[in-house]
Design a protein around this motif. Structure first.
Motif, PDB file in Angstrom:
ATOM      1  N   TRP A  81       0.860  -1.171   0.000  1.00 52.50           N
ATOM      2  CA  TRP A  81       0.000   0.000   0.000  1.00 52.50           C
ATOM      3  C   TRP A  81       0.900   1.225   0.000  1.00 52.50           C
ATOM      4  CZ3 TRP A  81      -1.143  -4.451   2.585  1.00 52.50           C
ATOM      5  CH2 TRP A  81      -2.395  -5.009   2.347  1.00 52.50           C
ATOM      6  N   VAL A  82       0.751   2.082  -1.018  1.00 52.39           N
ATOM      7  CA  VAL A  82       1.550   3.294  -1.128  1.00 52.39           C
ATOM      8  C   VAL A  82       0.628   4.502  -1.159  1.00 52.39           C
ATOM      9  CG1 VAL A  82       3.442   2.144  -2.354  1.00 52.39           C
ATOM     10  CG2 VAL A  82       1.623   3.231  -3.668  1.00 52.39           C
ATOM     11  N   ILE A  83       1.197   5.643  -0.786  1.00 55.15           N
ATOM     12  CA  ILE A  83       0.423   6.881  -0.784  1.00 55.15           C
ATOM     13  C   ILE A  83       1.381   8.048  -1.015  1.00 55.15           C
ATOM     14  CG2 ILE A  83       0.606   7.241   1.712  1.00 55.15           C
ATOM     15  CD1 ILE A  83      -2.384   8.166   1.624  1.00 55.15           C
ATOM     16  N   GLN A  84       0.872   9.091  -1.651  1.00 58.03           N
ATOM     17  CA  GLN A  84       1.686  10.290  -1.814  1.00 58.03           C
ATOM     18  C   GLN A  84       1.858  10.971  -0.459  1.00 58.03           C
ATOM     19  OE1 GLN A  84       0.990  12.423  -5.830  1.00 58.03           O
ATOM     20  NE2 GLN A  84      -1.024  11.627  -5.217  1.00 58.03           N
ATOM     21  N   ARG A  85       3.017  11.516  -0.237  1.00 57.92           N
ATOM     22  CA  ARG A  85       3.296  12.179   1.044  1.00 57.92           C
ATOM     23  C   ARG A  85       2.266  13.262   1.350  1.00 57.92           C
ATOM     24  NH1 ARG A  85       8.358  10.699   2.917  1.00 57.92           N
ATOM     25  NH2 ARG A  85       9.638   9.679   1.336  1.00 57.92           N
ATOM     26  N   GLU A  86       1.899  14.002   0.339  1.00 61.62           N
ATOM     27  CA  GLU A  86       0.913  15.082   0.499  1.00 61.62           C
ATOM     28  C   GLU A  86      -0.429  14.519   0.979  1.00 61.62           C
ATOM     29  OE1 GLU A  86      -1.407  17.366  -2.909  1.00 61.62           O
ATOM     30  OE2 GLU A  86       0.674  18.067  -2.741  1.00 61.62           O
ATOM     31  N   ASP A  87      -0.841  13.396   0.408  1.00 63.01           N
ATOM     32  CA  ASP A  87      -2.099  12.775   0.822  1.00 63.01           C
ATOM     33  C   ASP A  87      -1.989  12.192   2.226  1.00 63.01           C
ATOM     34  OD1 ASP A  87      -3.457  13.375  -1.542  1.00 63.01           O
ATOM     35  OD2 ASP A  87      -2.757  11.545  -2.524  1.00 63.01           O
ATOM     36  N   LEU A  88      -0.839  11.643   2.561  1.00 61.49           N
ATOM     37  CA  LEU A  88      -0.626  11.115   3.906  1.00 61.49           C
ATOM     38  C   LEU A  88      -0.711  12.232   4.939  1.00 61.49           C
ATOM     39  CD1 LEU A  88       0.084   8.795   5.802  1.00 61.49           C
ATOM     40  CD2 LEU A  88       2.501   9.213   5.274  1.00 61.49           C
ATOM     41  N   ALA A  89      -0.057  13.355   4.664  1.00 58.14           N
ATOM     42  CA  ALA A  89      -0.083  14.492   5.597  1.00 58.14           C
ATOM     43  C   ALA A  89      -1.506  15.008   5.797  1.00 58.14           C
ATOM     44  CB  ALA A  89       0.822  15.605   5.088  1.00 58.14           C
ATOM     45  N   ALA A  90      -2.310  14.939   4.736  1.00 63.44           N
ATOM     46  CA  ALA A  90      -3.704  15.411   4.816  1.00 63.44           C
ATOM     47  C   ALA A  90      -4.654  14.304   5.274  1.00 63.44           C
ATOM     48  CB  ALA A  90      -4.138  15.933   3.451  1.00 63.44           C
ATOM     49  N   ARG A  91      -4.102  13.130   5.568  1.00 64.11           N
ATOM     50  CA  ARG A  91      -4.877  11.966   6.021  1.00 64.11           C
ATOM     51  C   ARG A  91      -5.960  11.559   5.021  1.00 64.11           C
ATOM     52  NH1 ARG A  91      -5.306  12.874  12.520  1.00 64.11           N
ATOM     53  NH2 ARG A  91      -3.066  13.005  12.832  1.00 64.11           N
ATOM     54  N   ARG A  92      -5.603  11.640   3.746  1.00 67.41           N
ATOM     55  CA  ARG A  92      -6.520  11.214   2.672  1.00 67.41           C
ATOM     56  C   ARG A  92      -6.195   9.769   2.301  1.00 67.41           C
ATOM     57  NH1 ARG A  92      -5.425  16.764   0.312  1.00 67.41           N
ATOM     58  NH2 ARG A  92      -3.752  15.699  -0.791  1.00 67.41           N
ATOM     59  N   PHE A  93      -6.541   8.855   3.199  1.00 71.95           N
ATOM     60  CA  PHE A  93      -6.198   7.451   2.983  1.00 71.95           C
ATOM     61  C   PHE A  93      -6.999   6.819   1.848  1.00 71.95           C
ATOM     62  CE2 PHE A  93      -4.753   8.326   7.285  1.00 71.95           C
ATOM     63  CZ  PHE A  93      -3.437   7.896   7.170  1.00 71.95           C
ATOM     64  N   ASP A  94      -8.049   7.482   1.405  1.00 75.56           N
ATOM     65  CA  ASP A  94      -8.764   7.006   0.230  1.00 75.56           C
ATOM     66  C   ASP A  94      -7.897   7.137  -1.021  1.00 75.56           C
ATOM     67  OD1 ASP A  94      -9.068   9.856   0.615  1.00 75.56           O
ATOM     68  OD2 ASP A  94     -10.543   9.843  -1.008  1.00 75.56           O
ATOM     69  N   ARG A  95      -6.802   7.872  -0.910  1.00 75.22           N
ATOM     70  CA  ARG A  95      -5.874   8.062  -2.034  1.00 75.22           C
ATOM     71  C   ARG A  95      -4.721   7.049  -2.004  1.00 75.22           C
ATOM     72  NH1 ARG A  95      -6.439  10.276  -6.257  1.00 75.22           N
ATOM     73  NH2 ARG A  95      -4.413  11.265  -6.263  1.00 75.22           N
ATOM     74  N   ALA A  96      -4.783   6.091  -1.085  1.00 67.91           N
ATOM     75  CA  ALA A  96      -3.764   5.038  -1.053  1.00 67.91           C
ATOM     76  C   ALA A  96      -3.976   4.111  -2.243  1.00 67.91           C
ATOM     77  CB  ALA A  96      -3.842   4.256   0.252  1.00 67.91           C
ATOM     78  N   PHE A  97      -2.898   3.576  -2.762  1.00 72.50           N
ATOM     79  CA  PHE A  97      -2.944   2.682  -3.914  1.00 72.50           C
ATOM     80  C   PHE A  97      -2.357   1.340  -3.498  1.00 72.50           C
ATOM     81  CE2 PHE A  97      -1.362   0.849  -7.863  1.00 72.50           C
ATOM     82  CZ  PHE A  97      -2.393   1.111  -8.746  1.00 72.50           C
ATOM     83  N   THR A  98      -3.000   0.270  -3.924  1.00 70.68           N
ATOM     84  CA  THR A  98      -2.541  -1.073  -3.585  1.00 70.68           C
ATOM     85  C   THR A  98      -1.990  -1.756  -4.817  1.00 70.68           C
ATOM     86  OG1 THR A  98      -4.317  -1.222  -1.961  1.00 70.68           O
ATOM     87  CG2 THR A  98      -3.212  -3.266  -2.554  1.00 70.68           C
ATOM     88  N   HIS A  99      -0.825  -2.348  -4.650  1.00 71.58           N
ATOM     89  CA  HIS A  99      -0.179  -3.102  -5.732  1.00 71.58           C
ATOM     90  C   HIS A  99       0.201  -4.471  -5.182  1.00 71.58           C
ATOM     91  CE1 HIS A  99       2.473  -4.242  -8.956  1.00 71.58           C
ATOM     92  NE2 HIS A  99       3.493  -4.308  -8.127  1.00 71.58           N
ATOM     93  N   VAL A 100      -0.069  -5.511  -5.950  1.00 74.83           N
ATOM     94  CA  VAL A 100       0.288  -6.861  -5.531  1.00 74.83           C
ATOM     95  C   VAL A 100       1.406  -7.373  -6.431  1.00 74.83           C
ATOM     96  CG1 VAL A 100      -0.500  -9.234  -5.221  1.00 74.83           C
ATOM     97  CG2 VAL A 100      -2.025  -7.333  -4.667  1.00 74.83           C
ATOM     98  N   PHE A 101       2.499  -7.774  -5.791  1.00 77.63           N
ATOM     99  CA  PHE A 101       3.603  -8.402  -6.503  1.00 77.63           C
ATOM    100  C   PHE A 101       3.484  -9.909  -6.269  1.00 77.63           C
ATOM    101  CE2 PHE A 101       7.786 -10.368  -6.406  1.00 77.63           C
ATOM    102  CZ  PHE A 101       8.258  -9.998  -7.656  1.00 77.63           C
ATOM    103  N   TRP A 102       3.536 -10.665  -7.346  1.00 80.54           N
ATOM    104  CA  TRP A 102       3.417 -12.118  -7.216  1.00 80.54           C
ATOM    105  C   TRP A 102       4.552 -12.778  -7.967  1.00 80.54           C
ATOM    106  CZ3 TRP A 102       0.148 -15.866 -10.411  1.00 80.54           C
ATOM    107  CH2 TRP A 102       0.113 -17.124  -9.807  1.00 80.54           C
ATOM    108  N   ASN A 103       5.272 -13.614  -7.279  1.00 82.13           N
ATOM    109  CA  ASN A 103       6.374 -14.360  -7.871  1.00 82.13           C
ATOM    110  C   ASN A 103       6.009 -15.847  -7.788  1.00 82.13           C
ATOM    111  OD1 ASN A 103       8.802 -15.190  -8.854  1.00 82.13           O
ATOM    112  ND2 ASN A 103       9.922 -14.847  -6.968  1.00 82.13           N
ATOM    113  N   PRO A 104       5.286 -16.351  -8.805  1.00 85.20           N
ATOM    114  CA  PRO A 104       4.777 -17.730  -8.719  1.00 85.20           C
ATOM    115  C   PRO A 104       5.863 -18.791  -8.633  1.00 85.20           C
ATOM    116  CG  PRO A 104       4.331 -16.783 -10.901  1.00 85.20           C
ATOM    117  CD  PRO A 104       4.984 -15.734 -10.085  1.00 85.20           C
TER     118      PRO A 104
END
Length: 95
Positions: free
Chosen positions: A72-95
Motif C-alpha cells: 500500500w503506497v500513498i503520496q506524502r501530500e495525501d498522507l499528511a492530509a490523512r486522505r487514505f482514500d488516495r492510497a494505492f494497492t499493488h500486488v507483486f506475485w512471484n509464482p
C-alpha cells in the motif's frame, strides 16, 4: 512495531524479492492506472513523493498466491492530509 513478519506497517517487511523497490513498482502501476482512466489524478511521477504505508506477505494465508506481497503506497501530500482514500494497492506475485 514488529520489525519482521508477514505484515509491516510504516516500513518494509521481509521481502522474498529484494532487487526491486515496492514503492517504485507501485508508482509505475499508479501512472498506468491514471493513463487508463482507472485512477484519479493528480499524481506525482517522482518516487520520492510516495511512501510505503504497509507491506503484507501473503504466505500460506492465501492458497495459490503464497508468494504474493501486497504493498500500500500513498503520496506524502495525501498522507499528511490523512486522505487514505488516495492510497494505492499493488500486488507483486512471484509464482
Amino acid at each position: 512495531m514488529a520489525p519482521d513478519g508477514p505484515l509491516q506497517t510504516g516500513g518494509y517487511a521481509s521481502e522474498e524479492v529484494i532487487d526491486t523497490d515496492p514503492v517504485g513498482d507501485a508508482l509505475f502501476r499508479v501512472l498506468e492506472a491514471v493513463k487508463e482512466g482507472q485512477w484519479d489524478g493528480p499524481v506525482s511521477d517522482d518516487v520520492s513523493d510516495w511512501v510505503l504505508l504497509a507491506d503484507w506477505h501473503a504466505g500460506m494465508d492465501v492458497q495459490g498466491w503464497e508468494s504474493a506481497t501486497a504493498h500500500w503506497v500513498i503520496q506524502r501530500e495525501d498522507l499528511a492530509a490523512r486522505r487514505f482514500d488516495r492510497a494505492f494497492t499493488h500486488v507483486f506475485w512471484n509464482p
